[in-house]
Motif scaffolding. Structure first.
Motif, short mmCIF file in Angstrom:
data_model
loop_
_atom_site.label_atom_id
_atom_site.label_comp_id
_atom_site.label_asym_id
_atom_site.label_seq_id
_atom_site.Cartn_x
_atom_site.Cartn_y
_atom_site.Cartn_z
N VAL A 601 -30.81 -67.45 -11.64
CA VAL A 601 -29.78 -66.45 -11.32
C VAL A 601 -30.32 -65.52 -10.25
CG1 VAL A 601 -28.33 -64.61 -12.24
CG2 VAL A 601 -28.88 -66.60 -13.66
N ALA A 602 -29.52 -65.31 -9.22
CA ALA A 602 -29.93 -64.41 -8.15
C ALA A 602 -30.04 -62.99 -8.68
CB ALA A 602 -28.92 -64.47 -7.00
N PRO A 603 -31.07 -62.25 -8.26
CA PRO A 603 -31.22 -60.88 -8.76
C PRO A 603 -30.07 -59.99 -8.30
CG PRO A 603 -32.76 -61.33 -6.95
CD PRO A 603 -32.12 -62.63 -7.31
N ARG A 604 -29.64 -59.16 -9.21
CA ARG A 604 -28.53 -58.27 -8.90
C ARG A 604 -29.01 -57.10 -8.05
NH1 ARG A 604 -25.47 -57.70 -14.76
NH2 ARG A 604 -24.94 -59.92 -15.00
N VAL A 605 -28.18 -56.75 -7.11
CA VAL A 605 -28.47 -55.58 -6.27
C VAL A 605 -27.72 -54.40 -6.83
CG1 VAL A 605 -28.35 -54.62 -3.96
CG2 VAL A 605 -28.78 -57.07 -4.28
N ASN A 606 -28.45 -53.39 -7.30
CA ASN A 606 -27.82 -52.22 -7.90
C ASN A 606 -27.25 -51.33 -6.81
OD1 ASN A 606 -28.58 -52.99 -10.49
ND2 ASN A 606 -30.61 -52.05 -10.26
N GLU A 607 -25.94 -51.17 -6.86
CA GLU A 607 -25.27 -50.31 -5.90
C GLU A 607 -25.26 -48.89 -6.43
OE1 GLU A 607 -21.47 -51.82 -5.19
OE2 GLU A 607 -22.17 -53.70 -4.29
N PRO A 608 -25.52 -47.93 -5.57
CA PRO A 608 -25.50 -46.53 -6.03
C PRO A 608 -24.11 -46.14 -6.47
CG PRO A 608 -25.66 -46.65 -3.63
CD PRO A 608 -25.81 -48.04 -4.13
N GLY A 609 -24.03 -45.51 -7.61
CA GLY A 609 -22.74 -45.08 -8.13
C GLY A 609 -22.67 -43.57 -8.22
N GLU A 610 -21.50 -43.10 -8.46
CA GLU A 610 -21.31 -41.67 -8.57
C GLU A 610 -21.74 -41.21 -9.96
OE1 GLU A 610 -17.31 -40.76 -7.76
OE2 GLU A 610 -17.34 -41.49 -5.70
N GLU A 611 -22.54 -40.12 -9.97
CA GLU A 611 -22.98 -39.57 -11.24
C GLU A 611 -21.84 -38.77 -11.86
OE1 GLU A 611 -26.47 -37.34 -10.83
OE2 GLU A 611 -27.70 -38.99 -10.09
N SER A 612 -21.68 -38.94 -13.13
CA SER A 612 -20.60 -38.24 -13.84
C SER A 612 -20.95 -36.78 -13.97
CB SER A 612 -20.41 -38.86 -15.24
OG SER A 612 -19.47 -38.13 -15.95
N ALA A 613 -19.98 -35.99 -13.66
CA ALA A 613 -20.18 -34.53 -13.74
C ALA A 613 -19.88 -34.00 -15.13
CB ALA A 613 -19.28 -33.82 -12.72
N GLU A 614 -19.47 -34.94 -16.02
CA GLU A 614 -19.12 -34.48 -17.35
C GLU A 614 -20.36 -34.17 -18.16
OE1 GLU A 614 -16.69 -37.29 -19.30
OE2 GLU A 614 -15.23 -37.47 -17.66
N VAL A 615 -20.25 -33.23 -19.04
CA VAL A 615 -21.36 -32.85 -19.92
C VAL A 615 -21.52 -33.94 -20.97
CG1 VAL A 615 -22.23 -31.11 -21.52
CG2 VAL A 615 -20.88 -30.41 -19.53
N LYS A 616 -22.79 -34.39 -21.15
CA LYS A 616 -23.05 -35.43 -22.13
C LYS A 616 -22.80 -34.89 -23.52
CE LYS A 616 -26.49 -37.94 -19.39
NZ LYS A 616 -27.87 -38.46 -19.36
N GLN A 617 -22.03 -35.65 -24.29
CA GLN A 617 -21.74 -35.27 -25.68
C GLN A 617 -22.52 -36.18 -26.61
OE1 GLN A 617 -17.53 -35.47 -26.22
NE2 GLN A 617 -17.09 -33.82 -24.76
N GLY A 618 -23.01 -35.60 -27.72
CA GLY A 618 -23.75 -36.37 -28.68
C GLY A 618 -22.89 -37.38 -29.39
N LEU A 619 -23.53 -38.42 -29.89
CA LEU A 619 -22.84 -39.49 -30.59
C LEU A 619 -23.11 -39.38 -32.08
CD1 LEU A 619 -23.77 -42.49 -28.26
CD2 LEU A 619 -21.62 -41.22 -28.28
N GLY A 620 -22.18 -39.88 -32.84
CA GLY A 620 -22.38 -39.98 -34.28
C GLY A 620 -23.05 -41.30 -34.58
N VAL A 621 -24.34 -41.26 -34.98
CA VAL A 621 -25.15 -42.47 -35.17
C VAL A 621 -25.39 -42.68 -36.65
CG1 VAL A 621 -27.31 -43.62 -34.63
CG2 VAL A 621 -26.26 -42.08 -32.94
N LEU A 622 -25.07 -43.91 -37.12
CA LEU A 622 -25.43 -44.30 -38.48
C LEU A 622 -26.72 -45.10 -38.39
CD1 LEU A 622 -24.94 -44.58 -41.50
CD2 LEU A 622 -23.50 -46.57 -41.02
N LEU A 623 -27.85 -44.52 -38.84
CA LEU A 623 -29.17 -45.14 -38.77
C LEU A 623 -29.44 -45.85 -40.09
CD1 LEU A 623 -31.90 -45.60 -37.38
CD2 LEU A 623 -32.65 -43.41 -38.31
N VAL A 624 -29.65 -47.19 -40.01
CA VAL A 624 -29.91 -48.00 -41.20
C VAL A 624 -31.35 -48.48 -41.12
CG1 VAL A 624 -29.12 -49.90 -42.63
CG2 VAL A 624 -27.50 -48.73 -41.12
#
Length: 752
Positions: A601-624
């Protein structure tokens, strides 16, 4: 190269058994196939060569005999023809003498005056001989004065004829003329003549006897008989043909110029035999010739050599048939014996190969059982060790994130120890066949040269590196990290085996093995040979080279996991590893990796994307997680990342929490993802939990964590994200960010 894998002294490691064509099995008594084959081949050669030599000798002798017989026949025949011609010419000479005496004292006018009486005399002299066409008297000026053929001679003059001028001038050869057409009768004749002299011994004319060539041809035809391979001829000494039987198909009336016979006649040879190509007859001939008395005439007998060859071919065919029919039967018997011997040898080799394969399979089975037991032990230890590493790693990350002042050096040392522990765990799981593989298709021809720097660093400055890769090397499906680790292990072992420096050579080429070739596997493989110029291994070390935890290195410098990792990597990739080594001859490790039909498989070229300006919100994680300390460390780390964490100790309790309806219990938060270990107590493991959640909450993301390869392969068949222990915290954080991004995207799509 320093060794790293054992076996019992009576066992051999799982290396490819030698091919039967390279190392033949010793034949048992009564099965010395080489001697028997050579004996049969010698008999076959003798049965072919000796009859051929005999037939060739007999054919040569027969040909020489036939040529000698043909020569003898021509000599006898030409002698008979010569005697006949001599009688004819002697009689002609006597006739000429009688005619000369008849007209002695008469001049031309006297002969004309007595022409009637002379004609009768001439007629009585030559009329009774079949060979005589006419007896004639010619005057000094060449005019015909009298003839036995005509009572009144016609006005004929021979003054311009060669024989008249030759007799007048005293040339002997012209006493016998060439064949000519008679001027009056038109009959083909040749003349024998003598000069007439007057009383003063001056030339007064000639007396000529005309002979018929047909007379000689008839005699020759009777002498030769029907379908004779010979030709008889009467020729003058200058090569002019007077009579020939059978008649020539060409218009030529002379012997072939510059031929051996022509040269012999010009030399005046009385008799002889020559071999030549005759244009008159149109083939090669054996010619015998004899001079007729003192006359300028020769008799020749030519035997056509094609007739000799035709008879010789007929006799040769009979000889060949009579000689080679028994020989062919003998050849067939020897050939059948060779085929039977080949079948016996093939059966013997199959039996030997089967016995060797059976011994190899038995050895491999014992080794497999031993490796399975060792793998279970190592896997259990590595699993527990993974949990310990996870606890330490989580707490180090917690300390890092809390910004523990003055502990940076100590934390760095702990992180280095964690990396070493993770590498050791990876090796242990790899040897135990429980390390998860991340297989991908790579081009060995492009990938190996890119590893020069990595291999060079492992080899050190004293060892030179040579990489020789064929242009058409096939792609392979391998875990690149495991592949790199295997090469590093081999390079390190090579470096230790060459303390004073040397050369480390990496070769790659294609190789194919077919069934019943004596190799444990069959199919298309990429063969990598890694050769050093080190001290080599003694047989007892080589026998244990791939044994886990076996090492000849000093304490603290070797773990005994290097070569076992190489062997396990090749085996789990569907291939095989083998070692060739001897004291003072260096060591060569052979890696056989199966060919991949898929293209890399040909290596993927990562294209620069726009960074989200939204504030990161925590996730509800169920740790087993069933290990409390691992759960506590992971929970604290997730909370520091800003996530809400709920813990469950097994899959059943986690599933019960998810099934609880919202609002019934305020302590039950909504979950955005499930992070679960796979190996847990109870009737359900992490994979069972993921499968249950797919039917219950299809959109709920699940991340499974494991250190076992067999669990990882099953987990990849479920639509979940997978982390292999020990994992990097940054990789987990990256996965959580991706899940959070997907959640925010779905929320925006729902709003719009």
């Amino acid at each position: 190269m320093i060794a790293d894998r054992p076996e019992r002294p009576d066992e051999r490691p799982l290396t490819p058994p030698p091919r039967t064509e390279d190392v033949p099995f010793p034949a048992a008594p009564g099965h010395d196939f080489t001697v028997r084959r050579r004996t049969l081949l010698a008999l076959l050669l003798a049965a072919i060569v000796l009859p051929c030599i005999y037939v060739a000798a007999m054919a040569w002798s027969d040909l020489r005999t036939r040529e000698a017989d043909a020569t003898d026949v021509t000599l006898r025949t030409v002698r008979v023809a010569e005697e006949h011609a001599l009688k004819v010419f002697d009689m002609n000479e006597a006739l000429d003498a009688r005619v000369v005496e008849l007209v002695h004292g008469l001049n031309d006018d006297g002969i004309r005056a007595n022409e009637a009486q002379i004609h009768e005399k001439l007629k009585s002299i030559g009329g009774g001989y079949p060979q005589v066409a006419a007896v004639s008297i010619f005057g000094q000026d060449g005019d015909l004065l009298a003839s036995s053929r005509y009572a009144e001679p016609p006005p004929v003059s021979i003054v311009a004829r060669d024989d008249f001028m030759g007799i007048r001038d005293g040339r002997v050869i012209d006493h016998v003329s060439r064949v000519m057409q008679a001027q009056v009768s038109g009959e083909a004749v040749f003349n024998t003549g003598v000069a007439r002299r007057d009383d003063g011994d001056a030339f007064a004319g000639i007396v000529s006897v005309a002979l018929r060539p047909s007379y000689f041809s008839k005699f020759y035809r009777e002498l030769l008989g029907p379908d004779s391979p010979m030709d008889l001829a009467l020729v003058r000494s200058d090569g002019a043909i007077l009579a020939l039987e059978p008649p020539s198909r060409t218009r030529s009336q002379t012997i072939t110029p510059m031929s051996p016979l022509h040269s012999a006649l010009m030399r005046g040879s009385d008799s002889g035999v020559v071999h030549m190509k005759s244009e008159l007859i149109g083939s090669n001939v054996i010619v015998a010739y004899r001079r007729v008395g003192a006359y300028p005439v020769y008799v020749t007998c030519a035997y056509r050599t094609p007739a000799i060859w035709a008879a010789w071919y007929g006799h040769l065919s009979v000889l060949i048939i009579s000689m080679f029919m028994p020989s062919i039967a003998l050849w067939c018997v020897i050939w059948l014996s060779l085929r039977r011997l080949a079948a016996e040898e093939e059966a013997w080799e199959r039996w030997q190969a089967e016995a060797s394969m059976r011994r190899s399979i038995e050895s491999a089975y014992r080794q497999s059982r031993k490796m399975e037991a060792l793998g279970n032990l190592v896997g259990s230890v590595a699993h527990d060790f993974n949990n310990l590493l996870m606890i330490v790693s989580a707490n180090v990350q917690i300390a890092r994130r809390r910004g523990a002042a003055g502990l940076d050096r100590e934390l760095s040392a702990m992180e280095r120890a964690l990396k070493s522990g993770q590498s050791l765990t990876r090796q242990l799981l790899g040897v135990a066949r429980k390390q998860p593989l991340r297989n991908e298709t790579i081009h060995v021809g492009r990938w190996l040269p890119a590893c020069r720097e990595l291999l060079g660093a492992s080899l050190g400055a004293k060892v030179s590196l040579v990489v020789d890769v064929a242009d058409d090397v096939w792609p392979v499906l391998v875990d690149v990290a495991e592949f790199e680790l295997a090469l590093i292990n081999l390079a390190v072992n090579a470096r230790d085996a060459m303390p004073n420096g040397g050369r480390f050579t990496v070769n790659a080429r294609n190789i194919s093995f077919r069934p019943n070739e004596g190799f444990p596997l069959d199919g298309d493989f990429v063969h990598l040979s890694l050769e050093d110029t080190g001290t080599g291994m003694p047989p007892e070390v080589l026998a244990r080279a791939f044994e886990p935890l076996y090492t000849t290195k000093s304490k603290g410098t070797g773990t005994g996991l290097g070569l076992p990792q190489v062997f396990a990597f090749c085996e789990r990739s569907g291939g095989l590893a083998a070692i060739d080594s001897a004291i003072g001859a260096g060591t060569t490790v052979h890696l056989y990796l199966p060919r991949s039909l898929a293209e890399p498989v040909a290596p993927r070229v990562n294209e620069p994307g726009e960074e989200s300006a939204e504030v990161k919100q925590g996730l509800g994680v169920l740790l087993v997680e069933d290990n409390d300390e691992v759960a506590a460390g992971t929970e604290a780390l997730l909370q520091m990342m800003g996530h809400r964490v709920t813990c469950a100790s097994d899959a059943a309790s986690a599933l019960a929490r998810i099934k609880a309806p919202p609002g019934e219990d305020e302590r039950t938060p909504r979950f955005d993802l499930v992070l679960s270990d796979i190996h847990m107590p109870g009737t359900m493991n992490g994979i069972d939990l993921a499968e249950a959640l797919q039917s219950l909450e299809p959109t709920l993301p699940v991340i499974l964590v494991t250190g076992y390869a067999e669990e990882l392969e099953r987990a990849r068949n479920v639509d979940v994200r997978v982390l292999s222990k020990p994992f990097d915290i940054a990789l987990l954080e990256k996965m959580l960010d991706a899940i959070r991004g997907d959640r925010q995207t779905r929320a925006r799509d729902a709003t719009h």
